[in-house]
Design a protein around this motif. Structure first.
Motif, PDB file in Angstrom:
ATOM      1  N   LYS A  38       0.722  -0.912  -0.108  1.00 53.95           N
ATOM      2  CA  LYS A  38       0.358   0.122  -0.147  1.00 53.95           C
ATOM      3  C   LYS A  38       0.635   1.852   0.259  1.00 53.95           C
ATOM      4  CE  LYS A  38      -1.838  -0.727   3.521  1.00 53.95           C
ATOM      5  NZ  LYS A  38      -2.941  -1.895   5.152  1.00 53.95           N
ATOM      6  N   TYR A  39       1.976   1.320   0.660  1.00 56.96           N
ATOM      7  CA  TYR A  39       2.759   2.321   0.921  1.00 56.96           C
ATOM      8  C   TYR A  39       3.797   2.392  -0.040  1.00 56.96           C
ATOM      9  CZ  TYR A  39       0.777   2.382   5.812  1.00 56.96           C
ATOM     10  OH  TYR A  39      -0.136   1.927   6.281  1.00 56.96           O
ATOM     11  N   GLY A  40       3.851   0.812  -1.030  1.00 56.68           N
ATOM     12  CA  GLY A  40       5.236   1.459  -2.170  1.00 56.68           C
ATOM     13  C   GLY A  40       6.516   1.009  -1.597  1.00 56.68           C
ATOM     14  N   GLY A  41       6.442   0.463  -0.669  1.00 62.38           N
ATOM     15  CA  GLY A  41       7.747   0.493  -0.507  1.00 62.38           C
ATOM     16  C   GLY A  41       7.955  -0.135   1.445  1.00 62.38           C
ATOM     17  N   ILE A  42       8.998  -0.576   2.212  1.00 62.88           N
ATOM     18  CA  ILE A  42       8.655  -1.000   3.170  1.00 62.88           C
ATOM     19  C   ILE A  42       8.879  -0.013   4.646  1.00 62.88           C
ATOM     20  CG2 ILE A  42       9.903  -2.107   4.978  1.00 62.88           C
ATOM     21  CD1 ILE A  42      11.076  -4.169   3.050  1.00 62.88           C
TER      22      ILE A  42
END
Ligand code: KG4
Ligand code: ZN
Length: 334
Positions: A38-42
């Motif tokens: 959802k955030y496009g990354g960790i």
């Protein structure tokens, strides 16, 4: 010797029970990847919090799957670094508490050693015989791009690394530029199948001061410039994905083969999440003068089975950690 191994260095909460560093009695991985998508990354803060929630059930499940009581466990192993600080703290604190409460010796494992020795587990898909020494390992994931020369068990040296982004990180960032999801590697590989790898000329080999250093930021910027040129027009996503993938893999393969000129090696091992890339495996196998080994995908991505495999080597060598073990987010290898 039966070891309960714990791994929480990134976004996988994992526990495994491994016998003699070879036999896998159980292995459980709770991945947070879908959540971070959802955030496009960790998202490091959230990763740490999710480890806190998952660590007890994951460990219980690994013990239940192994069907063992605590008396049957000889040591507790844990990844102390490298990795995300908050994530590492959860695993290390938990492992120390377990070691103290159950009166077991503690073994500290460098995450990269896990990737180096996962191939020693006797599981389907692993090489039937041990990879011959010396060998060269290419560890490529969202957090790592490392070339490691392995002369013998626990005798290894880091000989190449990235000066900016990790290979998987480059796939993730370019995927974002192309409007593909996270993680980007699998999405790029999929779209690249319909594209022309020669459609765009991208810089495959970076200008770096050492032949075994990697760099992906120039390649990423080159993709960004092309995306900007298409402003308002339909982006040729498949061609860009194919061209980027070809350039990134060219760099990984060229540098690995270059290392063979400097370090004697009888085999190449590829591990880390990017090793799932079929084109990388095929190119390396086609061009390398020595056999190329890749453990099965579930052992190449982060897991605790590999930590148990490496931990056994430390136990045999008499390397145990004290209960004041601390995390080392920038831990180096060799
Ligand atoms: O080892 P891993 O699961 O997690 C860590 O980073 O520690 O590796 C994940 C990385 C991501 O950057 C992902 O985009 C990349 O591996 N990856 C791939 C492929 N599958 C996963 N990169 C290229 N091609 C793939 N097929
Ligand atoms: Zn890893």
């Amino acid at each position: 010797m039966r070891i309960l191994a714990i791994e929480t260095s990134c976004d996988e909460t994992a526990a495994a029970v491994v016998e003699e560093g070879r036999i896998l009695l159980s292995h459980v991985v709770a991945s947070q990847a879908a959540f971070h998508a959802k955030y496009g990354g960790i998202f490091p803060e959230i990763a740490a919090r999710m480890h806190v929630e998952a660590i007890v059930p994951v460990t219980r499940e690994a013990m239940a799957q192994a069907g063992l009581s605590w008396e049957a466990i000889d040591a507790i192993a844990v990844t102390y670094g490298p990795g995300l600080p908050g994530s590492l703290v959860v695993g290390v604190s938990f492992a120390k508490a377990l070691a103290f409460a159950r009166r077991k010796p503690l073994i500290a494992v460098n995450h990269l050693e896990g990737h180096l020795y996962a191939h020693r587990l006797r599981v389907e898909g692993n090489p039937p015989e041990d990879i011959p020494f010396p060998f060269l390992a290419l560890i490529v994931s969202g957090g790592h791009t490392e070339l490691i020369w392995v002369r013998d068990l626990l005798d290894h040296r880091r000989v190449g690394w990235t000066i900016d982004d990790a290979a998987g990180e480059a796939f993730d960032k370019v995927a974002r530029l192309l409007g593909l999801g996270f993680p980007g590697g699998p999405a790029i590989e999929r779209r690249a199948q319909e594209g022309d790898p020669q459609a765009f000329s991208l810089p495959a080999l970076p200008k770096v001061d050492h032949p075994l250093w990697f760099s992906f930021s120039g390649l990423k910027t080159a993709v960004l410039r092309i995306v900007e040129r298409f402003e308002g027009r339909a982006l040729p996503v498949a061609d860009l994905a194919a061209s980027f993938q070809a350039a990134a893999i060219e760099q990984l393969v060229t540098k690995t083969l270059e290392a063979l000129h400097h370090y004697e090696a009888r085999a190449i091992l590829i591990s880390g999440g990017v090793s799932a890339n079929r084109r990388l495996r095929e190119e390396m196998a086609r061009r390398a003068p020595v056999p190329v080994y890749v453990p099965p995908p579930w052992l190449c991505t982060d897991n605790a089975a590999m930590i148990g495999a490496a931990a056994a080597l430390h136990a045999y060598a008499g390397h145990f950690a004290s209960l004041d073990l601390d995390v080392d987010p920038d831990a180096k290898i060799g």
